[in-house]
Design a protein around this motif. Structure first.
Motif, PDB file in Angstrom:
ATOM      1  N   GLU A 110      91.473  41.964  50.578  1.00  0.00           N
ATOM      2  CA  GLU A 110      91.437  40.692  49.855  1.00  0.00           C
ATOM      3  C   GLU A 110      90.370  39.737  50.390  1.00  0.00           C
ATOM      4  O   GLU A 110      90.144  38.677  49.802  1.00  0.00           O
ATOM      5  CB  GLU A 110      92.810  40.019  49.943  1.00  0.00           C
ATOM      6  CG  GLU A 110      93.921  40.821  49.252  1.00  0.00           C
ATOM      7  CD  GLU A 110      95.283  40.190  49.407  1.00  0.00           C
ATOM      8  OE1 GLU A 110      95.426  39.307  50.294  1.00  0.00           O
ATOM      9  OE2 GLU A 110      96.203  40.551  48.654  1.00  0.00           O
ATOM     10  N   ASP A 112      86.629  38.127  51.727  1.00  0.00           N
ATOM     11  CA  ASP A 112      85.266  38.058  51.214  1.00  0.00           C
ATOM     12  C   ASP A 112      84.369  39.085  51.901  1.00  0.00           C
ATOM     13  O   ASP A 112      83.485  39.667  51.280  1.00  0.00           O
ATOM     14  CB  ASP A 112      84.684  36.655  51.434  1.00  0.00           C
ATOM     15  CG  ASP A 112      85.353  35.608  50.558  1.00  0.00           C
ATOM     16  OD1 ASP A 112      85.884  35.987  49.496  1.00  0.00           O
ATOM     17  OD2 ASP A 112      85.353  34.422  50.949  1.00  0.00           O
ATOM     18  N   ARG A 113      84.598  39.315  53.197  1.00  0.00           N
ATOM     19  CA  ARG A 113      83.757  40.225  53.979  1.00  0.00           C
ATOM     20  C   ARG A 113      84.354  41.637  53.943  1.00  0.00           C
ATOM     21  O   ARG A 113      85.503  41.832  54.321  1.00  0.00           O
ATOM     22  CB  ARG A 113      83.655  39.750  55.425  1.00  0.00           C
ATOM     23  CG  ARG A 113      82.772  40.645  56.303  1.00  0.00           C
ATOM     24  CD  ARG A 113      82.893  40.246  57.767  1.00  0.00           C
ATOM     25  NE  ARG A 113      82.392  38.900  57.990  1.00  0.00           N
ATOM     26  CZ  ARG A 113      81.127  38.608  58.256  1.00  0.00           C
ATOM     27  NH1 ARG A 113      80.218  39.576  58.313  1.00  0.00           N
ATOM     28  NH2 ARG A 113      80.746  37.364  58.468  1.00  0.00           N
ATOM     29  N   ARG A 231      84.601  46.173  45.035  1.00  0.00           N
ATOM     30  CA  ARG A 231      83.354  45.554  45.474  1.00  0.00           C
ATOM     31  C   ARG A 231      82.185  46.295  44.838  1.00  0.00           C
ATOM     32  O   ARG A 231      82.268  47.487  44.580  1.00  0.00           O
ATOM     33  CB  ARG A 231      83.226  45.588  46.999  1.00  0.00           C
ATOM     34  CG  ARG A 231      84.380  44.903  47.731  1.00  0.00           C
ATOM     35  CD  ARG A 231      84.146  44.893  49.221  1.00  0.00           C
ATOM     36  NE  ARG A 231      85.307  44.420  49.956  1.00  0.00           N
ATOM     37  CZ  ARG A 231      85.567  43.150  50.242  1.00  0.00           C
ATOM     38  NH1 ARG A 231      84.731  42.211  49.811  1.00  0.00           N
ATOM     39  NH2 ARG A 231      86.639  42.795  50.923  1.00  0.00           N
ATOM     40  N   GLU A 235      76.913  44.360  46.783  1.00  0.00           N
ATOM     41  CA  GLU A 235      77.662  43.551  47.740  1.00  0.00           C
ATOM     42  C   GLU A 235      77.785  44.291  49.077  1.00  0.00           C
ATOM     43  O   GLU A 235      77.586  43.712  50.149  1.00  0.00           O
ATOM     44  CB  GLU A 235      79.045  43.238  47.184  1.00  0.00           C
ATOM     45  CG  GLU A 235      79.936  42.443  48.122  1.00  0.00           C
ATOM     46  CD  GLU A 235      81.338  42.251  47.572  1.00  0.00           C
ATOM     47  OE1 GLU A 235      82.164  41.650  48.291  1.00  0.00           O
ATOM     48  OE2 GLU A 235      81.617  42.716  46.448  1.00  0.00           O
ATOM     49  N   CYS A 239      76.004  43.363  52.795  1.00  0.00           N
ATOM     50  CA  CYS A 239      76.768  43.201  54.030  1.00  0.00           C
ATOM     51  C   CYS A 239      76.210  44.104  55.134  1.00  0.00           C
ATOM     52  O   CYS A 239      76.156  43.711  56.304  1.00  0.00           O
ATOM     53  CB  CYS A 239      78.232  43.515  53.778  1.00  0.00           C
ATOM     54  SG  CYS A 239      79.299  43.196  55.204  1.00  0.00           S
TER      55      CYS A 239
END
Length: 289
Positions: A110, A112-113, A231, A235, A239
């Protein structure tokens, strides 16, 4: 366009399969011995790898279709392979089931990263038809079929099929054991080819399947779609590349949605087949390391 590395050690060459034709790119230009050479040339010329390959086909000899699948090697000599985890709902669920601290995986799912970690170096990586490894000190081992993103200087240049081997018993003891569960001899396979990024319409809409055979019997068989990823490829790539010393040539595996049920573990001589629509089929047998 699909790029294969074929031949024996010391006599390896890069071949291109496109529209049913197979071309020996190395024969057309001896400087192009591997996919990395092609990516480097495209970067210098500020163009697409398929454009460079198309120029070479004008003088490249054609080969039989069987040549593209004969004596396959690892299709890209990546300096590093990284991997992302908990990118599908099923993988988040499976990791919770195996772990003594399941809330950690829900938090990653859940957050963001995303979870991104170093998976393999060249000496730990195997190619098509070679054996992937299961650890001798592990009791629960599974393959993880994944879409692999091929990067040159951080830019997406292609896609491949990946097998992110995993010791679920070791990781399940404690999440801090993740490197031991994931990084070891023969812990990863990629292949059978690199599909160029410009020739693949949408990496988020591909059927992916896996079968596991044991003594001719199907022990596992299931399918999913990369559309189930929570994702995006970009994205995950961002990262991986942000704030990181990324090598020129690397591969990023994007997570799995196909995990055998609890209670199943790989054994020596099992055969794992992983296929991704519009890319190819990666086959490996299993050995203890």
């Amino acid at each position: 366009m699909r790029y294969y590395q074929v031949g024996e050690e010391g006599a390896s060459r890069l071949v291109l399969e496109t529209d049913g034709d197979v071309y020996d790119l190395t024969a057309a230009n001896s400087s192009v011995e591997a996919f990395g050479d092609l990516a480097r040339a495209a970067s210098i010329a500020d163009t697409d790898i398929d454009e460079i390959a198309s120029r070479l086909t004008d003088s490249a000899p054609t080969l039989s279709a069987e040549t593209a699948t004969d004596s396959l090697q690892t299709p890209v000599h990546a300096d590093e392979v990284w991997a992302a985890g908990v990118t599908y709902h099923i993988s988040e669920k499976a990791r919770q089931e195996e772990s003594t601290k399941p809330e950690m995986y829900l938090d990653v799912y859940e957050a963001d990263r995303p979870e991104v970690f170093l998976k393999a170096t060249p000496n730990r990586l195997v190619g098509p038809d070679d054996a992937v490894g299961i650890r001798n000190d592990s009791e629960w081992d599974v393959p993880e079929p994944e879409l692999g993103v091929v990067l040159y200087k951080g830019d997406i240049v292609g896609y491949t099929v990946g097998n992110d081997m995993s010791s679920r018993s070791i990781e399940g003891e404690n999440p801090l054991y993740l490197p031991q569960a994931k990084v070891y001899d023969r812990c990863c396979s990629i292949g059978p080819c690199v599909r160029s990024a410009s020739s693949l319409d949408d990496p988020h809409d591909l059927e992916m399947w896996m079968t596991i055979q044991r003594d001719g019997e199907t022990m596992y068989e299931d399918t999913t779609s990369t559309g189930e990823m929570v994702r995006t490829v970009h994205e995950l790539v961002d990262c991986y590349t942000d704030h990181n010393a990324v090598p020129d040539l690397s591969v990023l595996l994007t997570g799995t949605a196909l995990v055998p049920d609890e209670g199943f573990t790989l054994r020596d001589d099992d055969v794992v087949d992983i296929g991704i629509e519009d890319i190819g089929r990666l086959s490996n047998d299993v050995t203890t390391v």
